[in-house]
Design an enzyme around this catalytic site. Structure first.
Site, PDB file in Angstrom:
ATOM      1  N   HIS A  80       0.868  -1.180   0.000  1.00 32.56           N
ATOM      2  CA  HIS A  80       0.000   0.000   0.000  1.00 32.56           C
ATOM      3  C   HIS A  80       0.903   1.228   0.000  1.00 32.56           C
ATOM      4  O   HIS A  80       2.026   1.203   0.515  1.00 32.56           O
ATOM      5  CB  HIS A  80      -0.869  -0.039   1.263  1.00 32.56           C
ATOM      6  CG  HIS A  80      -1.932   0.996   1.340  1.00 32.56           C
ATOM      7  ND1 HIS A  80      -1.670   2.312   1.654  1.00 32.56           N
ATOM      8  CD2 HIS A  80      -3.274   0.910   1.164  1.00 32.56           C
ATOM      9  CE1 HIS A  80      -2.813   2.989   1.669  1.00 32.56           C
ATOM     10  NE2 HIS A  80      -3.804   2.168   1.366  1.00 32.56           N
ATOM     11  N   ASP A 126       3.245  -3.689   7.684  1.00 31.44           N
ATOM     12  CA  ASP A 126       1.917  -3.091   7.621  1.00 31.44           C
ATOM     13  C   ASP A 126       0.901  -4.197   7.916  1.00 31.44           C
ATOM     14  O   ASP A 126       0.668  -5.080   7.089  1.00 31.44           O
ATOM     15  CB  ASP A 126       1.680  -2.495   6.231  1.00 31.44           C
ATOM     16  CG  ASP A 126       0.285  -1.896   6.077  1.00 31.44           C
ATOM     17  OD1 ASP A 126      -0.520  -1.959   7.023  1.00 31.44           O
ATOM     18  OD2 ASP A 126      -0.007  -1.356   4.987  1.00 31.44           O
ATOM     19  N   GLN A 147      -4.418  -5.055   7.234  1.00 32.84           N
ATOM     20  CA  GLN A 147      -5.390  -6.052   6.783  1.00 32.84           C
ATOM     21  C   GLN A 147      -5.337  -7.332   7.609  1.00 32.84           C
ATOM     22  O   GLN A 147      -6.275  -8.145   7.554  1.00 32.84           O
ATOM     23  CB  GLN A 147      -5.147  -6.400   5.302  1.00 32.84           C
ATOM     24  CG  GLN A 147      -5.296  -5.242   4.341  1.00 32.84           C
ATOM     25  CD  GLN A 147      -6.714  -4.701   4.281  1.00 32.84           C
ATOM     26  OE1 GLN A 147      -7.678  -5.395   4.584  1.00 32.84           O
ATOM     27  NE2 GLN A 147      -6.846  -3.452   3.880  1.00 32.84           N
ATOM     28  N   LYS A 167     -10.161  -0.297  10.153  1.00 39.18           N
ATOM     29  CA  LYS A 167     -10.329  -1.563   9.431  1.00 39.18           C
ATOM     30  C   LYS A 167     -10.551  -2.739  10.386  1.00 39.18           C
ATOM     31  O   LYS A 167     -10.804  -3.857   9.936  1.00 39.18           O
ATOM     32  CB  LYS A 167      -9.098  -1.840   8.561  1.00 39.18           C
ATOM     33  CG  LYS A 167      -8.825  -0.791   7.492  1.00 39.18           C
ATOM     34  CD  LYS A 167      -7.608  -1.153   6.662  1.00 39.18           C
ATOM     35  CE  LYS A 167      -7.133  -0.004   5.796  1.00 39.18           C
ATOM     36  NZ  LYS A 167      -8.099   0.408   4.762  1.00 39.18           N
ATOM     37  N   CYS A 174      -4.646   2.435  -3.721  1.00 38.21           N
ATOM     38  CA  CYS A 174      -3.391   2.970  -3.157  1.00 38.21           C
ATOM     39  C   CYS A 174      -2.255   1.972  -3.325  1.00 38.21           C
ATOM     40  O   CYS A 174      -1.456   1.742  -2.409  1.00 38.21           O
ATOM     41  CB  CYS A 174      -3.560   3.348  -1.693  1.00 38.21           C
ATOM     42  SG  CYS A 174      -4.725   4.695  -1.411  1.00 38.21           S
TER      43      CYS A 174
END
Length: 403
Positions: free
Chosen positions: A119, A195, A198, A221, A361
């Site tokens: 991302h 990251d 998710q 999220k 993104c």
């Protein structure tokens, strides 16, 4: 979620009570369940005060709620609460690392490894640092199925300074073998920045076992509110990281001659924080923990496998990412031949099917896929097979319109 079904959980989401809504955009922003709304409302109604400042009962109650959220979030992920920093989102968390740690340690000729699937939040800060420091930004490639090329990673790790890697791709759904990747990087002394935006909402994540150098995620999220994220970091590295924002609360002492930062996590939390949002995020973490992350993963694995099978029935549709639900998170990205993703999304939206269209993104990844954009359907604990059927039926209408 054998005891608690997706239909049971849907009743806890006010937005999903709207008739005809099939919300398939959880990878962008999850819906918010009642216990999270109630926790934030309780703060505003009964405990409204600044934290860390007053000694009167209201302030002490607010501080206990705020810091209690930190302690519970850190405990659930098995990471020290003193090394668990509240930020505005994952983007800010990664920028803290790139600017605050990176400027101190990355110099001319150093190599920063960034995977193709990142991302922009885990790409742009490193691009900016490389440009500023005279370092080299190096791509870690993926294969045609959307899996990270681990052989290429092994070739690139020796001598590298940083590895930026997604736990789960927000486009491909690929679940990277993050424990293996972190171990490989650690063997070469490469600092890892993961990251996890998710991953946290859908996978059992044990940071104590993974032992990343830095791990970032965002609340909106993970069934929490917007405006709050988390950065987990190794204590020695956080001590060696300059704060991104200076001001109140984050200092040890201030004079005209010298300013000294407070210890982590305080040094990274300048000013009055997002108090209600942090409390809400603590409630969201508790709510997920109450369901059980193994149960969450099992449900979303089932939904994803069903979606892959049903979408495979649609003619002229290209699926991107792993074909095996075992290697994929709860989302599918696809392209319909001859139809722009925005048109797909608009037609589905008329039928109440909420999906995302665009480059998500992740423009370097789009170029690798040979797409300018894709349509993405992403799932949550409340997603049902009937909603997947509604998606497929809507795609049938798309094909009829553009036939």
């Amino acid at each position: 979620m054998a005891a608690t079904t997706a239909l049971d959980l849907r009743a806890q989401f006010p937005t999903l009570q709207r008739e005809g809504v099939a919300y398939l955009d959880s990878a962008a922003t999850s819906q918010t369940p009642e216990p999270v709304l109630a926790a934030m409302d309780d703060y505003y109604r009964h405990h409204r005060a600044s934290v860390h400042r007053g000694v009167y009962p209201l302030a002490a109650e607010a501080t206990d709620l705020f810091e209690g959220a930190r302690t519970r979030i850190a405990a659930r992920l098995r990471w020290p609460d003193r090394d668990t920093v509240f930020t505005r989102n994952a983007t800010e968390a990664i920028n803290i690392v790139a600017a605050g740690w990176g400027r101190r340690h990355v110099g001319p000729g150093d190599r920063i490894l960034v995977t193709t699937m990142e991302h922009h939040s885990n790409f742009v800060p490193w691009w900016s640092l490389a440009k500023e420091a005279g370092a080299e930004l190096v791509e870690v490639p993926i294969d045609d199925e959307g899996l990270l090329d681990l052989d290429a990673l092994d070739r690139l790790l020796p001598g590298a300074k940083v590895l930026a890697v997604a736990h789960v791709s927000n486009v491909l759904g690929t679940i990277n073998p993050i424990a293996d990747i972190l171990a490989r990087a650690r063997a070469h002394g490469v600092v890892t920045v993961v990251d996890g935006s998710q991953a946290i909402p859908q996978l059992p994540v044990d940071l104590g076992a993974l032992d990343p150098d830095f791990y970032a995620w965002t609340g909106h999220k993970a069934y929490g509110p917007t405006g709050v994220g988390v950065l987990h970091g190794r204590h020695d590295l956080l001590l060696d990281t300059e704060p991104l924002i200076g001001g109140g609360h984050m200092i040890s002492s201030v004079s005209f001659e010298e300013v000294r930062w407070a210890a982590p996590p305080t040094r990274f939390e300048a000013g009055t924080g997002a108090i209600a949002e942090v409390i809400g995020l603590g409630a969201a973490s508790d709510w997920l923990g109450g369901i059980g992350m193994d149960a969450v993963r099992a449900h979303e694995h089932d939904i994803t496998a069903y979606a892959l099978a049903r979408l495979g029935e649609v003619e002229d549709l290209t699926l991107h990412g792993p074909r095996d639900a075992d290697r994929r998170g709860a989302l599918v990205s696809f392209a319909v031949k001859g139809v722009h993703p925005h048109d797909v999304s608009e037609i589905l939206g008329r039928r109440g099917v909420c999906v995302r269209a665009g480059h998500h993104c992740a423009q370097p990844l789009m170029r690798r896929l040979g797409e300018s954009a894709t349509t993405r359907a992403s799932f949550g604990v409340h997603t049902t097979r009937e909603e997947i059927d509604a998606l497929v039926e809507g795609l049938g209408e798309v094909r009829r319109i553009f036939a």
